[in-house]
Structure formats: C-alpha cells, structure tokens
Design an enzyme around this catalytic site. Structure first.
Site, mmCIF file in Angstrom:
data_model
loop_
_atom_site.group_PDB
_atom_site.id
_atom_site.type_symbol
_atom_site.label_atom_id
_atom_site.label_comp_id
_atom_site.label_asym_id
_atom_site.label_seq_id
_atom_site.Cartn_x
_atom_site.Cartn_y
_atom_site.Cartn_z
ATOM 1 N NE ARG A 75 91.289 31.563 0.589
ATOM 2 C CZ ARG A 75 90.336 32.295 0.714
ATOM 3 N NH1 ARG A 75 90.624 33.224 1.503
ATOM 4 N NH2 ARG A 75 88.980 32.235 0.037
ATOM 5 C CE LYS A 95 83.243 23.055 -0.911
ATOM 6 N NZ LYS A 95 83.276 24.545 -0.863
HETATM 7 N N1 BES Z 1 86.450 24.994 -4.224
HETATM 8 C C1 BES Z 1 85.755 25.973 -3.496
HETATM 9 C C2 BES Z 1 85.229 27.020 -4.385
HETATM 10 C C3 BES Z 1 84.388 26.943 -5.224
HETATM 11 C C4 BES Z 1 83.070 26.906 -5.038
HETATM 12 C C5 BES Z 1 84.462 26.321 -6.456
HETATM 13 C C6 BES Z 1 81.838 26.659 -5.713
HETATM 14 C C7 BES Z 1 83.261 25.962 -7.594
HETATM 15 C C8 BES Z 1 82.032 26.365 -7.245
HETATM 16 C C9 BES Z 1 86.724 26.637 -2.381
HETATM 17 O O1 BES Z 1 87.667 25.938 -1.997
HETATM 18 C C10 BES Z 1 85.856 27.068 -1.336
HETATM 19 O O2 BES Z 1 85.219 26.468 -0.667
HETATM 20 N N2 BES Z 1 85.791 28.482 -1.265
HETATM 21 C C11 BES Z 1 85.011 28.865 -0.161
HETATM 22 C C12 BES Z 1 85.973 30.071 0.507
HETATM 23 C C13 BES Z 1 85.581 30.606 1.802
HETATM 24 C C14 BES Z 1 85.300 29.507 2.973
HETATM 25 C C15 BES Z 1 85.852 31.923 2.307
HETATM 26 C C16 BES Z 1 83.783 29.671 -0.827
HETATM 27 O O3 BES Z 1 83.778 30.146 -1.992
HETATM 28 O O4 BES Z 1 82.774 29.490 -0.182
HETATM 29 MN MN MN Z 2 86.915 24.839 -0.197
#
Ligand code: BES
Ligand code: MN
Ligand code: ZN
Length: 498
Positions: free
Chosen positions: A349, A275
């Site tokens: 997931r 990230k």
């Molecule tokens: N934990 C994150 C989702 C999240 C994002 C929670 C912002 C709270 C605030 C999750 O694991 C994630 O990174 N999801 C990605 C999925 C994508 C790579 C398909 C996302 O939401 O960008």
């Molecule tokens: Mn994630």
C-alpha cells in the site's frame, strides 16, 4: 509451436480431437470418427463413465480404420452453456492430456453445438487460445531432465469452415496469449535474477513495440516526494524504480488515457517485520500486479488498440538491513499525507500510494485501476477463485465484473466505507499503514482510497490469483498465472476503444 486454421480434412497423423455434449451426444465430427473407426468411440462409451461433462475425456489409442495415432473425445457440457471459456477449456484439456506422451501433432475438430454461444471464427480463435495457453512452460533454470518437462507438441491444427476469418479473429488472441506468457515469466523468475532494475530493463525492451517507456531512479522519485515508496526499498541493496509505460493509440492524441498501476515488490521478506519462513516462500511473486500491467500494455501495443493507455509500476525489494525502514517510522507520501509505518510488511500500500498519486496527477486519466498482491486476507475471504475488487465507481466495477466473467478471470466486489476508515487513525501521523486484526483486505483498500482524488478507481487484490500451488486451473500450467492481462485487455476492448 506452429498453429494453423484449416478447412476440415482427414487427419492422417497425430492426435484427432472431437467433441461430445452432455448426454453424451457425439457432435458430427465425433460421429464420423466413430464410423471411420468401426465404432471405437461407441465401444469405449459403453465401458467408461463419460457423460460429456466439461473436462471429461475419452481417449483411444490408434483405433483401426483411422490414421490418427490417438483419438480423443472431449466433453463440452450442456450445449447452451458452451461459450468461449468452454472452447478454451476443451483444447487446454486435450493438450494437457498429451503431457507424458510423445505426440507432436494435434488437430481439433470441434463442431459448434447448435445452441452454444461460441461459433465460427470466434470459436476457432478461442479453441486456439486454450491450446496455446496450456503449452506454456517455464524451464529457464533446468539443466537436466528437460524431456520430462517439455512438451513435444509441434503442430496444433484447428479445423474451421472459414480459416481466413479465424486467422483474423486469432490475431488479438495471440497478442493476449504472448503477453500472458510474458507476465507468467516475470512472476516465475527467481528474485535474485528479477530485481527492480532488471524488471525495469525488461520493461524498456517493450519500447520496440511502440510503447514509450520511462524509468525513474531513486533520485528522481525523491525529487517528486515519493517517501512512501522509497521507504519500502531503503532496506534493500537494490535500487527502487518507477516504470512508466505509455501507449498512444486513440484517434485523438490528446484523449485522456486509461491508467493501470501495478504493485511490483520483487521480493517481500516483510522487512524488519520479517515474515516467518513458510510465508516468505513464494514472495518473489509479489510483483504479480506489475506483471499484469506490463502484459496489458504489451497486448494493447501489439494489437494496436485504439486507446491511450498508461501503466505505472512501482518496483521495490522489501528487505531488512541496517538502513531498513523501522516499525514506528513516519514517511511522507507524494500526496503530502504522512503515514506511520507500524508494520513494514504492509508495504504494498505504501508503494501504491505514491504510484497511484503519480499516475493521477501526471496523466489525469479517465480511470485508474491498480493491481496488487496486497493481502493474505483476500485468500481467506475469496480463496483462489476470485480476485477482490474495491472501488469508488459502480460503472467501472460493473464493467470489470462483466469482463472477468467473459475471460474467466472473475472478480468479486467487497465494500469500502467510513466505518473502516476509522481503523487507520494514527496517534501521530495522518494515518497508519495497518488496520486492526479484522477485514484486512478492506482496510488495505481503504488506505489506498486516501490516495485517489476525483478519479474513478478500482483496486484489485490479486494475492489469491497471481500464482497457484497445486490446484492447477485448466488453462494455467505454471506457478505464475499471468492473471489480469486478459481481464484488462477485455475491459479496454469492450468499452474504451473507438
Ligand atoms: N505481499 C503480501 C500479501 C500476500 C500474502 C500476498 C500472501 C500473497 C500471499 C503483503 O505485502 C503483506 O505482507 N500483507 C500483510 C499485511 C498485514 C501486515 C497488515 C498480510 O497480508 O499479512
Ligand atoms: Mn508484505
Ligand atoms: Zn507484499
């Protein structure tokens, strides 16, 4: 903080809180306070924009004629709309007003509006609940300036005609409040402290409440074939864990349980699909689903709910190192289905795939509800007001939607469907772990659905509600919200006990 329910009497010290409905129209206690203070409220009304709307406050310091150090009138809104949520907001608002003061005592004399939905013991209990939820603070790691952050409040008094009935109504509310605090604590804890092993250790601590708590190690998960969950944790120095909590409260011991599954990513760096810095901040809260499951199971145990319930929590840390899972890896889940991991940041997931499968195959539950801070996309769709609900079962969905309204943790149903499912096709495996650029929350839910078999199922995407930045909701004074504990407890209480 000491909380008591007592029959109305004179307030001789501290803060006296009374109510007014929209108009404004003073309720009886407010009328009395006005008289006793020689019209202090009437005079204040004349020079303030107070109309009795919910959340409005009229505050008077040491009015002559009464012994209270402070007199507060809180707006309750339209009498016919005043319900348990309104009662909670009323007391929370007043308690919130005291931060920055040195008041140590507060007494609430809130008369039930005649046409309102909250009255008697229920009103008293929910007034107490609002006050209590608002006193939460997480000051574990401050060594300085504690006085600025700590509430001085020592005594909360709720005036009610029937204190005995109120105390009885309070017991389950207290169980919920303490469990919400536990969930908030877990979400607020920094990730250097709250590793998967430490989380599991804290879960173990709940066994003294009568919960059966098992912790599965990486070796045990490997034997079960949980390649999806283990792949996420393999780039971390810390071991992954699976926590299984059981509460046996139903009359019939063998009654099939209700099941809750939580995403417990103790820190989500994104893994090798790292990230950016700004998005990584706050990812200690990526175990908010797990916290809600722990809090729910604790509530059920403390209030001795007449239900069999299980909680399954997948605990991992998503980190990038030399052993980390790569984008392009293919893993095999416990269900036997294979997954091409194209983005290691879509890890929740993968954890849930195995935790859901385990919960269903081991326990054959009546239903399974998973909670997960799963997608940023749910914030785009719903903001911070609603959690997203996805389901294969209309009745369970309806019940959750209703419970959400009752406790002030609303959920909004979004669609699933074959057309979305196509987006998960992989070139070499049974599926890939990301969809396209659109409908990110739906494709995530559609992915989870592949790990649900013949069981009523709800997925709650709580990425927008598990923590909050500035826009403080009235009952939530901290970053971690403890969202979901109240919702699930209410669902069980309304439909699955007896
Ligand atoms: N934990 C994150 C989702 C999240 C994002 C929670 C912002 C709270 C605030 C999750 O694991 C994630 O990174 N999801 C990605 C999925 C994508 C790579 C398909 C996302 O939401 O960008
Ligand atoms: Mn994630
Ligand atoms: Zn995550």
């Amino acid at each position: 903080m000491q909380l008591s329910f007592v029959a109305p009497s004179a307030v001789n010290s501290g803060v006296w809180v009374v109510g007014a409905v929209a108009g404004p129209a003073l309720l009886p206690a407010a009328e009395r306070a006005d008289k006793a203070s020689g019209g202090a409220i009437s005079r204040a009304l004349a020079v303030n924009r107070f109309t009795g709307k919910p959340g409005q406050v009229l505050e008077m310091l040491a009015p002559a004629g009464i012994k209270a150090s402070r007199l507060i009138v809180v707006g309750l809104g339209k009498p016919e709309d005043f319900d348990a949520n309104g009662a909670e907001a009323t007391t929370a608002t007043a308690v919130g007003r005291l931060s920055g003061t040195t008041e140590t005592e507060i007494a609430f004399e809130i008369d039930a509006p005649k046409t309102g939905k909250a009255r008697g013991a229920k009103l008293a209990a929910h007034l107490a609940l609002g006050a209590k939820l608002k006193t939460y603070a997480f000051n574990q790691y401050r060594t300085k300036d504690l006085a600025e952050h700590e509430s001085k409040l020592k005594k909360v008094v709720i005036f009610t005609a029937n204190p005995v009935a109120a105390k009885k109504a309070w017991r389950p509310c207290e169980a919920v409040a303490d469990s919400v605090f536990l969930a908030r604590d877990l979400v607020n804890e920094p990730p250097n402290v709250l590793s998967p092993v430490e989380f599991a250790r804290r879960a173990k601590g709940l066994s003294k409440l009568g919960l059966k708590v098992e912790v599965l190690s990486e070796d045990q998960m490997k034997k079960l074939g949980m390649g999806a969950l283990l792949g996420v944790g393999q780039g971390s120095e810390r071991d992954s864990q699976l926590v299984v909590l059981q509460w046996q409260g139903a009359k019939k011991k063998s009654a099939s349980p209700v099941a809750f599954v939580g995403k417990g990513v103790c820190f989500d760096s994104g893994g090798l699909s790292l990230k950016p810095a700004a998005s990584m901040m706050g990812m200690k809260g990526d175990m908010g689903g797990a916290a809600a499951v722990i809090g729910t199971m604790r509530t059920l145990a403390v209030r001795k709910a007449r239900v069999n319930a299980v909680g399954v929590i997948g605990l991992v840390e998503n980190m990038p190192d030399g052993k980390a899972q790569r984008p392009d890896d293919v893993v095999k889940s416990m269900s036997g289905q294979t997954i091409e991991v194209l983005n290691t940041d879509a890890e929740g997931r993968l954890v849930l795939a195995d935790a859901l499968w385990y919960a269903q195959t081991r326990f054959k539950p009546k239903f399974v509800i998973d909670l997960a801070t799963l997608t940023g996309a749910i914030l785009i769709a719903l903001g911070v007001e609603y959690a997203g609900l996805f389901s294969n079962d209309d009745k369970l969905s309806e019940r959750l939607i209703e419970a959400g309204k009752e406790v002030g943790e609303p959920v909004w149903r979004l669609p699933l469907g074959k057309a979305y499912d196509k987006l998960l096709r992989s070139k070499i495996a049974d599926m890939k772990n990301i969809g396209g650029p659109n409908a990110g929350s739906i494709t995530a839910a559609q992915f989870l659905k592949r790990f649900v078999e013949k069981t009523p199922w709800v997925h709650l995407d709580i990425a927008g509600v598990a923590w909050q930045d500035n826009e403080q909701k009235p009952l939530i004074p901290s970053w971690g919200t403890g969202w979901g504990v109240r919702l699930l407890d209410r669902l069980v209480a309304d439909h699955y006990e007896g």
